[in-house]
Design a protein around this motif. Structure first.
Motif, short mmCIF file in Angstrom:
data_model
loop_
_atom_site.label_atom_id
_atom_site.label_comp_id
_atom_site.label_asym_id
_atom_site.label_seq_id
_atom_site.Cartn_x
_atom_site.Cartn_y
_atom_site.Cartn_z
N ASP A 111 0.82 -1.20 0.00
CA ASP A 111 0.00 0.00 0.00
C ASP A 111 0.86 1.26 0.00
O ASP A 111 2.08 1.21 0.18
CB ASP A 111 -0.90 0.02 1.25
CG ASP A 111 -2.12 -0.87 1.08
OD1 ASP A 111 -2.53 -1.12 -0.08
OD2 ASP A 111 -2.65 -1.33 2.11
N ALA A 112 0.19 2.39 -0.22
CA ALA A 112 0.82 3.71 -0.06
C ALA A 112 0.14 4.38 1.12
O ALA A 112 -1.07 4.23 1.31
CB ALA A 112 0.62 4.54 -1.33
N LEU A 113 0.92 5.09 1.94
CA LEU A 113 0.39 5.61 3.20
C LEU A 113 0.54 7.12 3.33
O LEU A 113 1.52 7.70 2.87
CB LEU A 113 1.14 4.99 4.39
CG LEU A 113 0.86 3.57 4.80
CD1 LEU A 113 1.67 3.28 6.07
CD2 LEU A 113 -0.62 3.34 5.06
N ALA A 114 -0.43 7.73 4.02
CA ALA A 114 -0.27 9.08 4.57
C ALA A 114 -0.59 8.95 6.06
O ALA A 114 -1.62 8.39 6.42
CB ALA A 114 -1.21 10.06 3.90
N ILE A 115 0.32 9.42 6.89
CA ILE A 115 0.16 9.27 8.34
C ILE A 115 0.13 10.65 8.99
O ILE A 115 1.00 11.48 8.72
CB ILE A 115 1.32 8.45 8.94
CG1 ILE A 115 1.32 7.04 8.34
CG2 ILE A 115 1.23 8.40 10.46
CD1 ILE A 115 2.51 6.20 8.79
N ALA A 172 -3.40 6.67 10.40
CA ALA A 172 -2.85 6.22 9.13
C ALA A 172 -3.94 6.11 8.07
O ALA A 172 -5.05 5.67 8.35
CB ALA A 172 -2.15 4.88 9.29
N PHE A 173 -3.61 6.55 6.85
CA PHE A 173 -4.54 6.49 5.73
C PHE A 173 -3.88 5.79 4.55
O PHE A 173 -2.69 5.99 4.29
CB PHE A 173 -4.95 7.91 5.31
CG PHE A 173 -5.70 8.66 6.37
CD1 PHE A 173 -7.09 8.68 6.37
CD2 PHE A 173 -5.01 9.32 7.39
CE1 PHE A 173 -7.79 9.36 7.36
CE2 PHE A 173 -5.71 10.00 8.38
CZ PHE A 173 -7.09 10.02 8.37
N ARG A 174 -4.66 5.00 3.86
CA ARG A 174 -4.20 4.33 2.64
C ARG A 174 -4.45 5.27 1.47
O ARG A 174 -5.54 5.83 1.34
CB ARG A 174 -5.01 3.05 2.45
CG ARG A 174 -4.25 1.87 1.91
CD ARG A 174 -5.12 0.63 1.92
NE ARG A 174 -6.38 0.83 1.25
CZ ARG A 174 -7.58 0.81 1.85
NH1 ARG A 174 -7.67 0.59 3.15
NH2 ARG A 174 -8.68 1.00 1.14
N ILE A 175 -3.44 5.46 0.63
CA ILE A 175 -3.59 6.29 -0.57
C ILE A 175 -4.04 5.36 -1.69
O ILE A 175 -3.35 4.40 -2.03
CB ILE A 175 -2.24 6.94 -0.95
CG1 ILE A 175 -1.73 7.83 0.19
CG2 ILE A 175 -2.37 7.71 -2.25
CD1 ILE A 175 -0.29 8.32 0.00
N GLU A 176 -5.20 5.65 -2.24
CA GLU A 176 -5.73 4.80 -3.32
C GLU A 176 -5.66 5.56 -4.64
O GLU A 176 -6.46 6.45 -4.89
CB GLU A 176 -7.20 4.43 -3.04
CG GLU A 176 -7.41 3.56 -1.84
CD GLU A 176 -7.46 2.08 -2.22
OE1 GLU A 176 -7.38 1.75 -3.43
OE2 GLU A 176 -7.57 1.26 -1.28
N VAL A 177 -4.69 5.23 -5.45
CA VAL A 177 -4.58 5.86 -6.77
C VAL A 177 -4.75 4.78 -7.82
O VAL A 177 -4.01 3.81 -7.85
CB VAL A 177 -3.21 6.55 -6.94
CG1 VAL A 177 -3.07 7.10 -8.35
CG2 VAL A 177 -3.07 7.67 -5.91
N GLU A 178 -5.74 4.97 -8.66
CA GLU A 178 -6.00 4.00 -9.71
C GLU A 178 -5.00 4.17 -10.84
O GLU A 178 -4.85 5.27 -11.39
CB GLU A 178 -7.41 4.23 -10.30
CG GLU A 178 -8.54 4.10 -9.32
CD GLU A 178 -9.06 2.67 -9.25
OE1 GLU A 178 -9.28 2.07 -10.32
OE2 GLU A 178 -9.23 2.18 -8.12
N ASP A 179 -4.30 3.10 -11.17
CA ASP A 179 -3.57 3.06 -12.42
C ASP A 179 -2.58 4.23 -12.57
O ASP A 179 -2.71 5.06 -13.48
CB ASP A 179 -4.61 3.12 -13.57
CG ASP A 179 -4.03 2.53 -14.84
OD1 ASP A 179 -3.05 1.78 -14.77
OD2 ASP A 179 -4.57 2.86 -15.91
N ALA A 195 -1.27 -0.90 8.91
CA ALA A 195 -0.02 -0.42 8.32
C ALA A 195 1.14 -1.30 8.79
O ALA A 195 1.20 -1.71 9.94
CB ALA A 195 0.22 1.04 8.72
N VAL A 196 2.07 -1.55 7.88
CA VAL A 196 3.25 -2.35 8.20
C VAL A 196 4.11 -1.57 9.19
O VAL A 196 4.46 -0.42 8.94
CB VAL A 196 4.08 -2.64 6.94
CG1 VAL A 196 5.38 -3.34 7.29
CG2 VAL A 196 3.26 -3.45 5.94
#
Lengths: 253, 253, 253
Positions: free
Chosen positions: C72-76, C106-113, C152-153
Motif C-alpha cells: 500500500d501507499a500511506l499518509a500518516i 494512518a490512511f491508505r492512498i488509493e490511486v487507480e492506475d 499499516a506495516v
C-alpha cells in the motif's frame, strides 16, 4: 537568507536545516555539503570563492575537525554579511573578501553544555545562525550568548614566490573536475603561450578547447588563479598533483 | 521559479545561485548538478524527462563542454517556460517537449568579455536566467543583450529501427541505479513475456519485483522507454551495456 | 513546508519536486536523496533522527523496494506533521518519535492506475504529499482518495540485550563518515573509560579528538546511541563492521 556549507555529506545537513527552520523563516541556500572532510584550507578557499557572489546573508559553515574540543565557536560580522562557524580559521578568508571597506567584528558563541559533543552543527552553529538572522547582522551584540572575540584563529593561504618568469607555488585544492588550483595568481601567465610545470612543457590556453581532448593545459580559472587542467579529463591525475604539493612554474618564451 | 541543472558537482553551482539571487527573488529549485560530465545527449535526455513536470519556470541548464569557444549562448522561450544555456543542442529536446502547441523562440545571449573564459555558468548564463525571470518569459525581446537566433544547434535522439518483433536501438543513458535506458519506445514490448536482448533471453516485467533479487529483467521505465534492469542490482553491469551501445531486441513469443 | 527524502540519487528527485510545485506553493526542503538503496531500516533510522528537528511539515519519504507490487501507499498524521510514503515500515519509527502525546492516524492512498509502475515517487507519493499540504494535516480525511488504514506495516529496530556491563547489540547504520551506529543506548557507557568491542579493547571518548588521528574510539553519537568510530578515519573499516552485524560490548573496568 542563510547559506549552508559543510563537509557532512548526507543526511546530517538536514538536521541543521530543521533546527534553523524552527527558529527562522529565512530562505535557505545550500552552498555544498561535500567539502573535503576536515580540510580547513579547502573550506576556506571555497567559501572565499563562493560567498562573495551572494547578496547579504548569514553564512553557516561547519568544517570542524575539532568538534567537541576547546576550540571556540564564532559569529563574524563582515559588512552586511555574517559568518557562523568554528574558530579554526575557516571563516576568515571569506570574511575579509566580503568586507570591502568595512571592518570585521568577531564574537564568541557561548553555549553551555550542548546536547551532543560531536554535532555542534546541529546543537550550536545552526541555532546561532538562525538567531543572528533573526536579530539582524547589525545587531550581533544584542544576542546574549555572543561575546566579543579578540583572538579568533586566522588562516592565510600560503603565498607563492614569484620572480619574473619563475614561480614557486602550491596546490590549494583540486576541484570535482580534477582541476588543480594553485596559489599562483593568473597574471603570472600574461602573454605566455607555454609554461613548464615541474619541468614539463605545457601549453597555456584560455579555454579547455585550446588543446585536444585528453591533453593537458595550464589556464587561469574562474577564481583568478593558475590551474593545471586536462581537456575532458582530470588534471590531478595527469600532473600527479594533490593539495599541498609544490608547483614550480617557468614561463617558456 | 528558476530551476538549475549542470554537470558541475560541488561547489560551483553555489556561485551560480549567488549570482541569480543578487538579481532576483525567484524561488530556486535544483534539478541536479551531477549529470555526466560534458555529455550533451544525457543532459538533453534528463532535461526532457524532468522539466515537463514543472510549472512555468526559467530553466538554467549548463552542460557546456565547449565553454569559452565560439559556441553561442541561448535563451529559448517555450510556451510559458524559458530555457537558458549553451547553444549545443542540450536545451532543444526539452523545449520541444514543453512547448505543446506554441512555437519556440530562440535568442542569442550576447555578453561582451565575460569575467572568466571557463565559468560561463556564473558569468553569462546565471545572470541571463535571472534577467529573463525578472523580465518575464513573454518579454524576452525586451532584454537588450538578447538577439533573435535563427540557427540554434539542434539535437535529436537516435531513432530505433523497429520491424514487427525486432528492434535495433541504442542505449541513451544509464541512471544512478544502473538501469539501462534505451531509445526503444515501451509499446514495443506490448504483450511480450520474454525478450531477447543481444541474444540473451530475459523476462519482461512490469515491476522490479517481477523477478527474484539479483535477476535481470526488461521493463518500461517511467520515461516510457524500454529499460534493461536488475532487481536490486545494476543493469549496466549485468547486461554489459553503456551509453551509445547498440541494443538488439527480439520479442520471444 | 514539505520535506523530501529518498534513495533516488539524481535526477529523479527533481521530477517529484516538479510534480509537487505544480500543486502547491509549499517550501521544499531536501532531507537527502542518497539513502542506501532500498534499505528500509536505514531510512527508518535517518527519518527518525532528522524529522523531529523540523517544525510542522509534510514529510515525503520514498524508499520503496517494492514499488509497483501490492504494497500500500500511506499518509500518516503524527501530531502537526504528516508523513507520506510506501507502507513498508519506513515511516512508523519517525512518526512515533514526532507524535508526542498525540496518536497516529494512518490512511491508505488509493490511486487507480498510476502512470508508471516503477516511479510512484512521481506518480503517487508526490501528488499525495502536495494534496496533504494543501488540505492541511488536520484534514487528511477530507482528501477523497485517502482511506483509513488499520494494518499499516510497522517496523521496530532490534533491541539490544544488556546485562550490567555487557551488551549484545547490532549495527543499525554506517554513516557517510564511516561511523558505525549501533542500537545500544549511550547510557550503557556511563562512566566507562574503555570498552571491549567484539573482544578488542577500545577507549571511550566524548569527542573524536579524545584519541590520536587514525585511532579507534567508542563514543555516544548525536542520536544518543553507541558508535564505533575512528578519529579522522572510517570506523566501519577499522572495526570490520557493517549494518546488521552483531556487536558485543563489555565495559572494561
Amino acid at each position: 537568507m542563510i547559506t549552508l556549507t559543510s563537509d557532512f555529506g548526507s543526511p546530517y545537513p538536514a538536521a541543521m536545516k530543521g533546527v534553523v527552520l524552527r527558529r527562522s523563516d529565512a530562505r535557505l541556500v545550500d552552498v555544498t555539503h561535500r567539502l573535503p572532510r576536515g580540510d580547513v584550507r579547502a573550506a576556506a578557499f571555497w567559501l572565499r570563492f563562493v560567498l562573495p557572489e551572494f547578496p547579504s546573508a548569514v553564512h553557516l559553515a561547519v568544517i570542524d575537525p575539532g568538534v567537541g574540543t576547546e576550540r571556540d565557536a564564532l559569529a563574524i560580522r563582515a559588512g552586511e554579511h555574517a559568518l557562523v562557524g568554528p574558530d579554526n580559521g575557516v571563516l576568515l578568508p571569506a570574511a575579509r573578501e566580503l568586507v570591502g571597506e568595512s571592518t570585521l567584528a568577531a564574537f564568541r558563541i557561548e553555549v553551555e553544555d550542548p546536547e551532543s559533543a560531536t554535532f555542534h552543527g546541529r546543537d550550536v552553529f545552526a541555532p546561532a545562525a538562525a538567531d543572528v538572522h533573526e536579530a539582524g547582522v547589525e545587531n550581533l551584540s544584542s544576542i546574549d550568548y555572543l561575546y566579543p572575540a579578540t583572538d579568533a584563529v586566522d588562516f592565510r593561504f600560503p603565498r607563492p614566490q614569484i620572480e619574473g618568469d619563475r614561480a614557486r607555488g602550491e596546490v590549494l585544492v583540486v576541484d570535482d573536475f580534477g582541476n588543480v588550483i594553485t596559489n599562483v595568481p593568473g597574471d603570472f601567465l600574461d602573454g605566455a603561450e607555454r609554461v613548464r610545470v615541474n619541468d614539463e612543457r605545457i601549453p597555456v590556453g584560455e579555454t579547455f578547447a585550446a588543446v585536444s581532448e585528453g591533453a593537458p593545459l595550464v589556464t587561469v580559472g574562474s577564481h583568478g588563479n593558475v590551474e593545471c587542467d586536462v581537456n575532458d579529463g582530470r588534471g590531478d591525475e595527469a600532473f600527479g598533483l594533490a593539495p599541498g604539493d609544490e608547483v614550480r612554474l617557468v614561463v617558456d618564451r
